[in-house]
Scaffold this motif. Structure first.
Motif, mmCIF file in Angstrom:
data_model
loop_
_atom_site.group_PDB
_atom_site.id
_atom_site.type_symbol
_atom_site.label_atom_id
_atom_site.label_comp_id
_atom_site.label_asym_id
_atom_site.label_seq_id
_atom_site.Cartn_x
_atom_site.Cartn_y
_atom_site.Cartn_z
ATOM 1 N N ALA A 242 -21.987 9.703 2.908
ATOM 2 C CA ALA A 242 -20.927 10.575 2.401
ATOM 3 C C ALA A 242 -19.620 10.295 3.137
ATOM 4 O O ALA A 242 -18.536 10.283 2.534
ATOM 5 N N ALA A 243 -19.726 10.050 4.449
ATOM 6 C CA ALA A 243 -18.537 9.711 5.221
ATOM 7 C C ALA A 243 -17.954 8.373 4.777
ATOM 8 O O ALA A 243 -16.725 8.211 4.700
ATOM 9 N N VAL A 244 -18.835 7.398 4.479
ATOM 10 C CA VAL A 244 -18.361 6.094 3.988
ATOM 11 C C VAL A 244 -17.554 6.281 2.707
ATOM 12 O O VAL A 244 -16.426 5.771 2.568
ATOM 13 N N ALA A 245 -18.132 6.997 1.732
ATOM 14 C CA ALA A 245 -17.448 7.198 0.455
ATOM 15 C C ALA A 245 -16.140 7.959 0.644
ATOM 16 O O ALA A 245 -15.108 7.612 0.043
ATOM 17 N N ALA A 246 -16.161 8.984 1.488
ATOM 18 C CA ALA A 246 -14.964 9.795 1.689
ATOM 19 C C ALA A 246 -13.855 8.994 2.367
ATOM 20 O O ALA A 246 -12.682 9.057 1.956
ATOM 21 N N LEU A 247 -14.190 8.240 3.396
ATOM 22 C CA LEU A 247 -13.177 7.468 4.113
ATOM 23 C C LEU A 247 -12.592 6.363 3.239
ATOM 24 O O LEU A 247 -11.376 6.097 3.286
ATOM 25 N N LEU A 248 -13.445 5.716 2.445
ATOM 26 C CA LEU A 248 -12.932 4.682 1.545
ATOM 27 C C LEU A 248 -12.060 5.297 0.458
ATOM 28 O O LEU A 248 -11.068 4.689 0.023
ATOM 29 N N ALA A 249 -12.424 6.479 0.004
ATOM 30 C CA ALA A 249 -11.582 7.164 -0.986
ATOM 31 C C ALA A 249 -10.218 7.500 -0.394
ATOM 32 O O ALA A 249 -9.183 7.381 -1.065
ATOM 33 N N VAL A 250 -10.204 7.912 0.874
ATOM 34 C CA VAL A 250 -8.930 8.187 1.548
ATOM 35 C C VAL A 250 -8.107 6.909 1.655
ATOM 36 O O VAL A 250 -6.881 6.910 1.433
ATOM 37 N N GLN A 251 -8.764 5.785 1.983
ATOM 38 C CA GLN A 251 -8.055 4.508 2.036
ATOM 39 C C GLN A 251 -7.422 4.166 0.692
ATOM 40 O O GLN A 251 -6.271 3.708 0.628
ATOM 41 N N ALA A 252 -8.199 4.361 -0.386
ATOM 42 C CA ALA A 252 -7.662 4.061 -1.719
ATOM 43 C C ALA A 252 -6.461 4.944 -2.040
ATOM 44 O O ALA A 252 -5.446 4.472 -2.595
ATOM 45 N N TRP A 253 -6.546 6.212 -1.700
ATOM 46 C CA TRP A 253 -5.442 7.145 -1.967
ATOM 47 C C TRP A 253 -4.204 6.760 -1.165
ATOM 48 O O TRP A 253 -3.082 6.760 -1.673
ATOM 49 N N VAL A 254 -4.414 6.400 0.096
ATOM 50 C CA VAL A 254 -3.298 5.997 0.945
ATOM 51 C C VAL A 254 -2.641 4.735 0.402
ATOM 52 O O VAL A 254 -1.407 4.598 0.401
ATOM 53 N N THR A 255 -3.465 3.797 -0.072
ATOM 54 C CA THR A 255 -2.922 2.550 -0.613
ATOM 55 C C THR A 255 -2.056 2.814 -1.837
ATOM 56 O O THR A 255 -0.966 2.243 -1.989
ATOM 57 N N ARG A 256 -2.504 3.684 -2.722
ATOM 58 C CA ARG A 256 -1.720 4.005 -3.915
ATOM 59 C C ARG A 256 -0.406 4.700 -3.536
ATOM 60 O O ARG A 256 0.649 4.427 -4.112
ATOM 61 N N ARG A 257 -0.473 5.610 -2.572
ATOM 62 C CA ARG A 257 0.746 6.300 -2.149
ATOM 63 C C ARG A 257 1.727 5.315 -1.521
ATOM 64 O O ARG A 257 2.949 5.425 -1.714
ATOM 65 N N ALA A 258 1.195 4.334 -0.766
ATOM 66 C CA ALA A 258 2.068 3.361 -0.113
ATOM 67 C C ALA A 258 2.751 2.469 -1.126
ATOM 68 O O ALA A 258 3.931 2.096 -0.969
ATOM 69 N N THR A 259 2.016 2.117 -2.186
ATOM 70 C CA THR A 259 2.583 1.250 -3.218
ATOM 71 C C THR A 259 3.739 1.928 -3.934
ATOM 72 O O THR A 259 4.749 1.294 -4.291
ATOM 73 N N ALA A 260 3.622 3.232 -4.159
ATOM 74 C CA ALA A 260 4.662 3.974 -4.883
ATOM 75 C C ALA A 260 5.744 4.512 -3.972
ATOM 76 O O ALA A 260 6.753 5.040 -4.449
ATOM 77 N N GLY A 261 5.557 4.401 -2.663
ATOM 78 C CA GLY A 261 6.510 4.996 -1.738
ATOM 79 C C GLY A 261 7.488 3.995 -1.153
ATOM 80 O O GLY A 261 7.629 2.863 -1.614
ATOM 81 N N THR A 262 8.140 4.428 -0.073
ATOM 82 C CA THR A 262 9.129 3.606 0.612
ATOM 83 C C THR A 262 8.455 2.640 1.568
ATOM 84 O O THR A 262 7.239 2.677 1.772
ATOM 85 N N ARG A 263 9.273 1.786 2.190
ATOM 86 C CA ARG A 263 8.741 0.821 3.143
ATOM 87 C C ARG A 263 8.101 1.532 4.336
ATOM 88 O O ARG A 263 7.042 1.125 4.813
ATOM 89 N N SER A 264 8.743 2.595 4.806
ATOM 90 C CA SER A 264 8.164 3.346 5.930
ATOM 91 C C SER A 264 6.834 3.991 5.544
ATOM 92 O O SER A 264 5.914 4.091 6.362
ATOM 93 N N ASP A 265 6.748 4.414 4.273
ATOM 94 C CA ASP A 265 5.463 4.953 3.799
ATOM 95 C C ASP A 265 4.388 3.881 3.850
ATOM 96 O O ASP A 265 3.233 4.141 4.201
ATOM 97 N N GLY A 266 4.751 2.666 3.480
ATOM 98 C CA GLY A 266 3.797 1.565 3.522
ATOM 99 C C GLY A 266 3.330 1.267 4.925
ATOM 100 O O GLY A 266 2.157 0.970 5.159
ATOM 101 N N VAL A 267 4.243 1.362 5.906
ATOM 102 C CA VAL A 267 3.869 1.114 7.302
ATOM 103 C C VAL A 267 2.900 2.174 7.798
ATOM 104 O O VAL A 267 1.888 1.879 8.448
#
Length: 668
Positions: A242-267
């Motif tokens: 469950a932790a594996v799935a949850a952490l990977l889901a958080v990674q996916a969400w962060v990646t999408r937010r970084a793509t749509a955000g600013t350069r500092s968001d990406g960092v």
């Protein structure tokens, strides 16, 4: 995650081909498989392992390393070429797996079989192909490793839960491979998102499989889930993926937010992804590692059921002990603690002998309900520690204490307050023994009518035979020692009627030449026999013999006198009674055999053991010790599982005359 009991011999953990220290050794201990009628798995020890630590550690290291190797090859279908770090980790995991497999085979004494060789070759082939120009070719040997991993983690295909455990092995390997790739790949790299989706899916499926496994096979209470080694291991098999799935889901969400955000968001997103890489890998490894442990731990006991006696093992720091609770109803309940040489003197228990530590050190065995602790005390007529505790309706657990150790045991007394008469009174140990006899035979654990509530026709006939034999040999008189139980009163009536027919005087107390016939329950019988034997040392008392009713065939009563006589319709050393004794010793170590237990066991299992008519038997201590070993060896200590530990029960007379209305029978 196979929840079967293992022999402590490492060779039984290795299949016939000598492959790995894994897979089930069978559905019951070797002793249970060797005798007729294997008993149900009613016992579950505490946090102690069911196999040696080295064997468990080898299994954990081997299967976890195999999961990493298999996963690193399987993800190649969707992942990019592995980086240097991923290849190094896969190579190290393969080296660890090969070393553990060789160590396991060497420790077991088995040779390198074809299956072992296939495992070694496939394991080495995965990192070798990952380092080649076409790493996708590693999928083929990875499939072989995955299949062998599934078999070793789940057991034989005929195992009841093979599909669940094998499926967990496959998705566990996928989750490990995905976590490893994501931890070493450059993000955002091509196809990384696909691998992340695979990891999330694998973790989710693993959670479902593990949860279904727990729901079907236990532990069946929150107390056992967090309070036993088995429970904590299966809890990790649910939480880690469950932790594996949850952490990977958080990674996916962060990646999408970084793509749509600013350069500092990406960092900031990249920093967060980096922080999550290691926890994802550790969670994936924990999921597989935890799944290897339940097969090496005692299986969970069935959940407590109102009205059914609870029989299970607990570990209070000095080895497994047997705990019994009866009748599992609101109100007074009898709690018994036996096994491992438990000695109880007054309010203080002593640590079990032979399990390390000072055997004479006070352990303070007690059972606690709420804020009230009741110490285990000794009973003259039966071994072990005993406590009478009040369990209010709604009680969900009791706590056992020994020194500074505590163990919680789940209970469920329900709300129905009716309980069988005699289940908690002076005859309660015999009542519990009959219930345990049914459990040993695989029957219902419901606490039914206690033996002391009615006189068995076979016992009535045996008592008539004794009285006729005494009349035939010209005994001057007979004294009856009974109690207030329905069985004892009925037995006394039978004896008086037969004595009147035989012209045998019945006296209020045994004179010097009279015979004494004890028809009470175990508790009063032990006291009566002991006091009679002591009185005879200074004053002639009951020189005509001390005779016991058949149900008093138990070591706690027989051991109170240098010699007693009793009518039995079976020989304690005959095959069927001995099967009962061996099963009892295996299922409930420390529990004493009894006639009531034998009858319940035989009635449940369909065994035939009784002769048409009883004969006279003599019971006396012997100097030749009887071993407690199941292989028949002698090691100088009484067999605590025997009908008469440290003594012998032998036939000394011909068949007794037990028919109604017939002349007096043969003399003893």
């Amino acid at each position: 995650m196979t929840s079967v009991s293992f022999s402590t011999s490492f060779s039984t953990l290795v299949p016939a081909g000598g492959l790995l220290p894994a897979g089930p050794a069978g559905d019951a201990p070797a002793l249970l498989r060797a005798v007729a009628g294997a008993a149900p798995a009613v016992l579950a020890a505490g946090p102690s392992d069911g196999v040696p630590f080295v064997d468990t550690a080898l299994r954990l290291v081997l299967l976890t390393a195999l999961a990493v190797v298999a996963g690193s090859g399987l993800v190649r279908v969707l992942a990019d070429a592995p980086g240097r770090a991923e290849r190094v980790v896969a190579g190290v995991a393969a080296l660890v797996a090969v070393s553990a497999a060789v160590a396991a085979v060497t420790r077991s004494g088995a040779g390198i079989s074809g299956w072992t060789l296939l495992l070694l070759l496939a394991t080495v082939a995965v990192p070798a192909l990952l380092a080649g120009p076409r790493p996708v070719l590693a999928v083929a040997p990875a499939l072989v490793v995955t299949g062998l991993l599934a078999i070793q983690l789940a057991g034989t295909p005929s195992a009841p839960w093979f599909a669940l455990d094998a499926g967990y092995a496959v998705v566990g390997a996928l989750a490990a491979g995905a976590a490893l790739h994501l931890a070493t790949a450059t993000d955002p790299a091509p196809r990384v998102a696909r691998v992340r989706i695979v990891g999330i899916a694998a973790g989710t499926v693993a959670v479902v499989l593990a949860a279904v496994r727990v729901a079907l096979t236990g532990p069946f209470s929150l107390t056992d889930l967090h309070g036993t080694g088995y429970g904590r291991a299966v809890l990790v098999t649910v939480l880690a993926p469950a932790a594996v799935a949850a952490l990977l889901a958080v990674q996916a969400w962060v990646t999408r937010r970084a793509t749509a955000g600013t350069r500092s968001d990406g960092v900031r997103a990249a920093e967060l992804r980096d922080r999550l890489r290691t926890p994802v890998v550790l969670a994936a490894l924990a999921a597989v590692g935890a799944a290897t442990l339940p097969a090496a731990l005692p299986s969970p006991a069935p959940g407590a059921t109102p009205g059914q006696a609870l029989l299970r093992s607990v570990d209070l720091g000095a080895g497994p002990l047997t705990l019994a609770v009866s009748p599992m109803r609101p109100g007074p309940n009898l709690v018994q603690l036996t096994g491992g040489g438990v000695e109880v003197t007054g309010p203080d228990a002593r640590m079990p002998a032979g399990h390390g530590g000072d055997p004479g050190a006070p352990a303070g065995y007690a059972v606690r309900v709420g804020d009230r602790a009741v110490p285990f005390t000794a009973r003259t007529e039966v071994r072990g520690g005993w406590a009478l505790v009040d369990l209010p309706a709604g009680t969900s657990s009791i706590t056992l204490t020994a020194g500074g150790l505590t163990r919680s045991v789940p209970v469920d007394v329900g709300t129905e307050r009716t309980a069988p008469a005699g289940a908690t009174g002076p005859d309660a140990p015999e009542c519990l023994s009959a219930t345990v006899g049914r459990i040993v035979a695989g029957g219902d654990a419901t606490v039914g009518n206690c033996p002391s509530e009615a006189l068995d026709p076979a016992d009535a006939g045996a008592l008539r035979g004794i009285v006729r034999a005494l009349g035939g040999q010209g005994a001057p008189g007979l004294a009856i020692a009974g109690d207030a139980s329905p069985r004892s009163r009925a037995a006394a009536d039978v004896v008086r009627a037969e004595a009147a027919a035989a012209g045998l005087p019945v006296r209020p107390a045994a004179g010097p030449q009279d015979a004494l016939l004890v028809v009470s329950g175990w508790q009063l019988a032990a006291t009566t026999v002991r006091d009679t034997a002591r009185a005879a040392l200074t004053t002639p008392t009951a020189l005509g013999g001390t005779y016991l009713a058949p149900w008093l065939l138990t070591g706690g009563v027989l051991g109170q006198s240098p010699g007693t006589l009793l009518p039995l319709d079976f020989g304690p050393q005959e095959p069927a009674p001995q099967r009962y004794v061996r099963l009892l010793a295996a299922v409930a170590p420390g529990s004493a055999p009894s006639l009531s237990g034998l009858r319940a066991w035989a009635a449940t299992s369909g065994e035939t053991y009784a002769d048409p008519v009883p004969s006279l038997y003599a019971a006396a201590p012997v100097d030749v010790p009887m071993t407690a070993d199941t292989d028949g060896g002698h090691h100088g200590s009484p067999n605590e599982a025997a009908w008469f530990p440290g003594g012998a029960v032998v036939r000394i007379g011909s068949a007794l005359d037990t028919g109604p209305g017939t002349p007096a029978g043969p003399t003893p």
